[in-house]
Design a protein around this motif. Structure first.
Motif, PDB file in Angstrom:
ATOM      1  N   MET A 138       0.836  -1.193   0.000  1.00 44.14           N
ATOM      2  CA  MET A 138       0.000   0.000   0.000  1.00 44.14           C
ATOM      3  C   MET A 138       0.875   1.248   0.000  1.00 44.14           C
ATOM      4  SD  MET A 138      -2.914   1.209   2.756  1.00 44.14           S
ATOM      5  CE  MET A 138      -1.763   1.918   3.945  1.00 44.14           C
ATOM      6  N   GLU A 139       0.491   2.211  -0.836  1.00 42.28           N
ATOM      7  CA  GLU A 139       1.097   3.530  -0.839  1.00 42.28           C
ATOM      8  C   GLU A 139       0.041   4.543  -0.419  1.00 42.28           C
ATOM      9  OE1 GLU A 139       3.517   4.573  -4.327  1.00 42.28           O
ATOM     10  OE2 GLU A 139       3.109   2.533  -5.073  1.00 42.28           O
ATOM     11  N   THR A 140       0.478   5.697   0.009  1.00 36.58           N
ATOM     12  CA  THR A 140      -0.458   6.766   0.365  1.00 36.58           C
ATOM     13  C   THR A 140       0.065   8.103  -0.156  1.00 36.58           C
ATOM     14  OG1 THR A 140       0.558   7.212   2.519  1.00 36.58           O
ATOM     15  CG2 THR A 140      -1.240   5.589   2.463  1.00 36.58           C
ATOM     16  N   ILE A 141      -0.877   9.003  -0.415  1.00 36.30           N
ATOM     17  CA  ILE A 141      -0.547  10.397  -0.644  1.00 36.30           C
ATOM     18  C   ILE A 141      -1.495  11.231   0.213  1.00 36.30           C
ATOM     19  CG2 ILE A 141       0.315  10.086  -2.989  1.00 36.30           C
ATOM     20  CD1 ILE A 141      -2.387  11.259  -3.966  1.00 36.30           C
ATOM     21  N   THR A 142      -1.080  12.426   0.521  1.00 33.38           N
ATOM     22  CA  THR A 142      -1.942  13.379   1.222  1.00 33.38           C
ATOM     23  C   THR A 142      -2.275  14.502   0.262  1.00 33.38           C
ATOM     24  OG1 THR A 142      -0.931  12.849   3.358  1.00 33.38           O
ATOM     25  CG2 THR A 142      -2.180  14.898   3.214  1.00 33.38           C
ATOM     26  N   THR A 143      -3.561  14.723   0.041  1.00 32.05           N
ATOM     27  CA  THR A 143      -3.996  15.736  -0.906  1.00 32.05           C
ATOM     28  C   THR A 143      -3.812  17.128  -0.311  1.00 32.05           C
ATOM     29  OG1 THR A 143      -6.292  15.925  -0.147  1.00 32.05           O
ATOM     30  CG2 THR A 143      -5.759  14.084  -1.631  1.00 32.05           C
ATOM     31  N   PRO A 144      -3.866  18.168  -1.152  1.00 31.05           N
ATOM     32  CA  PRO A 144      -3.768  19.536  -0.614  1.00 31.05           C
ATOM     33  C   PRO A 144      -4.820  19.842   0.448  1.00 31.05           C
ATOM     34  CG  PRO A 144      -3.432  19.569  -2.975  1.00 31.05           C
ATOM     35  CD  PRO A 144      -3.842  18.159  -2.624  1.00 31.05           C
ATOM     36  N   ALA A 145      -5.965  19.134   0.408  1.00 32.53           N
ATOM     37  CA  ALA A 145      -7.010  19.350   1.408  1.00 32.53           C
ATOM     38  C   ALA A 145      -6.780  18.541   2.678  1.00 32.53           C
ATOM     39  CB  ALA A 145      -8.375  19.004   0.816  1.00 32.53           C
ATOM     40  N   GLY A 146      -5.705  17.735   2.719  1.00 32.01           N
ATOM     41  CA  GLY A 146      -5.387  16.972   3.916  1.00 32.01           C
ATOM     42  C   GLY A 146      -5.995  15.587   3.965  1.00 32.01           C
ATOM     43  N   ILE A 147      -6.569  15.110   2.856  1.00 32.82           N
ATOM     44  CA  ILE A 147      -7.125  13.759   2.797  1.00 32.82           C
ATOM     45  C   ILE A 147      -6.014  12.782   2.457  1.00 32.82           C
ATOM     46  CG2 ILE A 147      -8.710  12.243   1.547  1.00 32.82           C
ATOM     47  CD1 ILE A 147     -10.143  14.160   3.396  1.00 32.82           C
ATOM     48  N   GLU A 148      -5.924  11.717   3.236  1.00 32.34           N
ATOM     49  CA  GLU A 148      -4.954  10.671   2.934  1.00 32.34           C
ATOM     50  C   GLU A 148      -5.625   9.614   2.066  1.00 32.34           C
ATOM     51  OE1 GLU A 148      -3.167   7.527   5.792  1.00 32.34           O
ATOM     52  OE2 GLU A 148      -1.672   9.144   5.687  1.00 32.34           O
ATOM     53  N   LEU A 149      -5.070   9.393   0.886  1.00 38.73           N
ATOM     54  CA  LEU A 149      -5.601   8.410  -0.053  1.00 38.73           C
ATOM     55  C   LEU A 149      -4.658   7.214  -0.107  1.00 38.73           C
ATOM     56  CD1 LEU A 149      -6.644  10.739  -3.023  1.00 38.73           C
ATOM     57  CD2 LEU A 149      -8.136   9.780  -1.244  1.00 38.73           C
ATOM     58  N   ALA A 150      -5.226   6.038   0.086  1.00 40.60           N
ATOM     59  CA  ALA A 150      -4.454   4.805   0.026  1.00 40.60           C
ATOM     60  C   ALA A 150      -4.650   4.152  -1.341  1.00 40.60           C
ATOM     61  CB  ALA A 150      -4.910   3.845   1.127  1.00 40.60           C
ATOM     62  N   PHE A 151      -3.562   3.623  -1.881  1.00 40.92           N
ATOM     63  CA  PHE A 151      -3.678   2.967  -3.184  1.00 40.92           C
ATOM     64  C   PHE A 151      -2.620   1.879  -3.329  1.00 40.92           C
ATOM     65  CE2 PHE A 151      -0.808   6.543  -3.759  1.00 40.92           C
ATOM     66  CZ  PHE A 151       0.195   6.070  -4.595  1.00 40.92           C
ATOM     67  N   ASP A 152      -2.900   0.972  -4.253  1.00 37.30           N
ATOM     68  CA  ASP A 152      -1.944  -0.042  -4.668  1.00 37.30           C
ATOM     69  C   ASP A 152      -1.537   0.272  -6.100  1.00 37.30           C
ATOM     70  OD1 ASP A 152      -2.178  -1.493  -2.243  1.00 37.30           O
ATOM     71  OD2 ASP A 152      -3.998  -2.452  -2.994  1.00 37.30           O
ATOM     72  N   ARG A 153      -0.259   0.128  -6.383  1.00 39.35           N
ATOM     73  CA  ARG A 153       0.257   0.403  -7.720  1.00 39.35           C
ATOM     74  C   ARG A 153       0.704  -0.915  -8.359  1.00 39.35           C
ATOM     75  NH1 ARG A 153       2.963   5.484  -9.252  1.00 39.35           N
ATOM     76  NH2 ARG A 153       3.137   5.831  -7.002  1.00 39.35           N
ATOM     77  N   TYR A 154       0.166  -1.215  -9.510  1.00 40.78           N
ATOM     78  CA  TYR A 154       0.524  -2.408 -10.272  1.00 40.78           C
ATOM     79  C   TYR A 154       1.339  -1.935 -11.477  1.00 40.78           C
ATOM     80  CZ  TYR A 154      -3.297  -4.536  -7.586  1.00 40.78           C
ATOM     81  OH  TYR A 154      -4.127  -4.975  -6.587  1.00 40.78           O
ATOM     82  N   VAL A 155       2.614  -2.259 -11.488  1.00 45.55           N
ATOM     83  CA  VAL A 155       3.494  -1.768 -12.539  1.00 45.55           C
ATOM     84  C   VAL A 155       3.425  -2.722 -13.720  1.00 45.55           C
ATOM     85  CG1 VAL A 155       5.851  -1.155 -13.151  1.00 45.55           C
ATOM     86  CG2 VAL A 155       4.988  -0.663 -10.853  1.00 45.55           C
ATOM     87  N   GLY A 156       3.040  -2.174 -14.869  1.00 45.20           N
ATOM     88  CA  GLY A 156       2.918  -2.973 -16.081  1.00 45.20           C
ATOM     89  C   GLY A 156       4.110  -2.759 -16.998  1.00 45.20           C
ATOM     90  N   GLY A 157       3.887  -1.950 -18.038  1.00 46.09           N
ATOM     91  CA  GLY A 157       4.967  -1.701 -18.987  1.00 46.09           C
ATOM     92  C   GLY A 157       4.963  -0.264 -19.442  1.00 46.09           C
ATOM     93  N   ASP A 158       4.960  -0.090 -20.761  1.00 44.81           N
ATOM     94  CA  ASP A 158       5.136   1.233 -21.338  1.00 44.81           C
ATOM     95  C   ASP A 158       3.848   1.800 -21.932  1.00 44.81           C
ATOM     96  OD1 ASP A 158       4.846  -0.509 -23.435  1.00 44.81           O
ATOM     97  OD2 ASP A 158       6.675   0.103 -24.489  1.00 44.81           O
ATOM     98  N   ALA A 159       2.686   1.266 -21.525  1.00 44.74           N
ATOM     99  CA  ALA A 159       1.416   1.680 -22.142  1.00 44.74           C
ATOM    100  C   ALA A 159       0.703   2.785 -21.374  1.00 44.74           C
ATOM    101  CB  ALA A 159       0.486   0.476 -22.294  1.00 44.74           C
TER     102      ALA A 159
END
Length: 282
Positions: A1-22
């Protein structure tokens, strides 16, 4: 799991699936959806493995591991969340939206720089009164239930009053394994209703309102879905300036990912100037 914090202070959790060059695609779930929902996970895997896409599969605010803005359910909030995810993806991404998430994706495409394409899977526009039309004041009761944290009642209310599910169906769902997750995400349905309420009034869509969604868009629907969903998909494709509609014969709103992924992945992985996909029904 990765997270970012938006400018409004919301923490968003996400999973990143790395594919290729598309390129990159952000997955946007619908009501009661969350990033660990098995079909969303499988879609992310297929898009990455087969179509060389890097996939960001995130929890919308109020779901899973993302934070929320209690009592503040403006659509602009979720559009800002998507903008933050596009920035985290490097400033450019396509969007795949399912149900209310498809409508959110279309709204974001008109306002967020860097969105390259949209796949809208069965956006539930209600454009006539032949089928189900939710009550115009639905949000009053919905917000009351959420404020009282009455999650089981909120889930039943949204399923029947906003989505038009038969009461018997919701009664059965209470005894299924998915009910626990539905209650966990029940309070986030106010965000879904904020997205959908203007577009479930039983009135035709206004082409002028959607004229700024100019990115290439593929609208998908399933031949096994109800008439309301098929009609809504046709209606939005007809008013978007750069859209195609595909109906997949054996697909339903609870989709077989092995049918859905080729249509979505084929469109997303093609170059922007490639016109080969989307003109025919698979």
């Amino acid at each position: 799991m990765e997270t970012i914090t938006t400018p409004a202070g919301i923490e968003l959790a996400f999973d990143r699936y790395v594919g290729g060059d598309a390129g990159t695609v952000i997955l946007i779930g619908g009501a009661f959806g969350y990033r660990k929902f098995p079909k969303m996970v499988r879609l992310a895997e297929r898009l990455a493995e087969t179509y060389r896409l890097t996939v960001i599969n995130y929890d919308r605010r109020g779901r899973g591991d993302s934070s929320d803005s209690p009592g503040d359910f403006r659509v602009e909030n979720e559009i800002d969340d998507i903008a933050a995810l596009v920035e985290a993806a490097g400033g450019s991404a396509a969007l795949f939206g399912w149900s209310s998430g498809a409508v959110l994706a279309l709204l974001a495409a008109a306002r967020v720089p860097g969105i390259t394409k949209v796949v809208a899977f069965e956006p539930p526009f209600v454009v006539d009164r032949k089928n189900f039309v939710p009550a115009a004041d639905l949000q009053v009761r919905l917000h009351e239930l959420i404020a009282a944290d009455r999650r089981a009642e909120t889930a039943k209310f949204y399923l029947t009053k906003a989505m038009g599910m038969p009461r018997a169906f919701t009664a059965i769902m209470r005894f299924t394994p998915m009910w626990k997750n539905m209650m966990a995400t029940a309070n986030s349905t106010a965000h879904d209703w904020a997205v959908m309420s203007p577009y479930m009034r039983g009135k035709p869509l206004d082409a002028a309102e959607w004229s700024t969604v100019t990115v290439p868009t593929l609208v998908l629907s399933g031949g096994r879905s109800g008439a309301l969903l098929r009609t809504g998909a046709e209606a939005i494709a007809a008013v978007l300036p750069n859209a195609r509609h595909c109906e997949i014969a054996k697909l339903s709103h609870n989709p077989d990912i092995e049918l859905l992924a080729p249509a979505a992945g084929g469109f997303l992985a093609e170059q922007a100037d490639d016109d080969r996909f989307g003109s025919a029904n698979p």
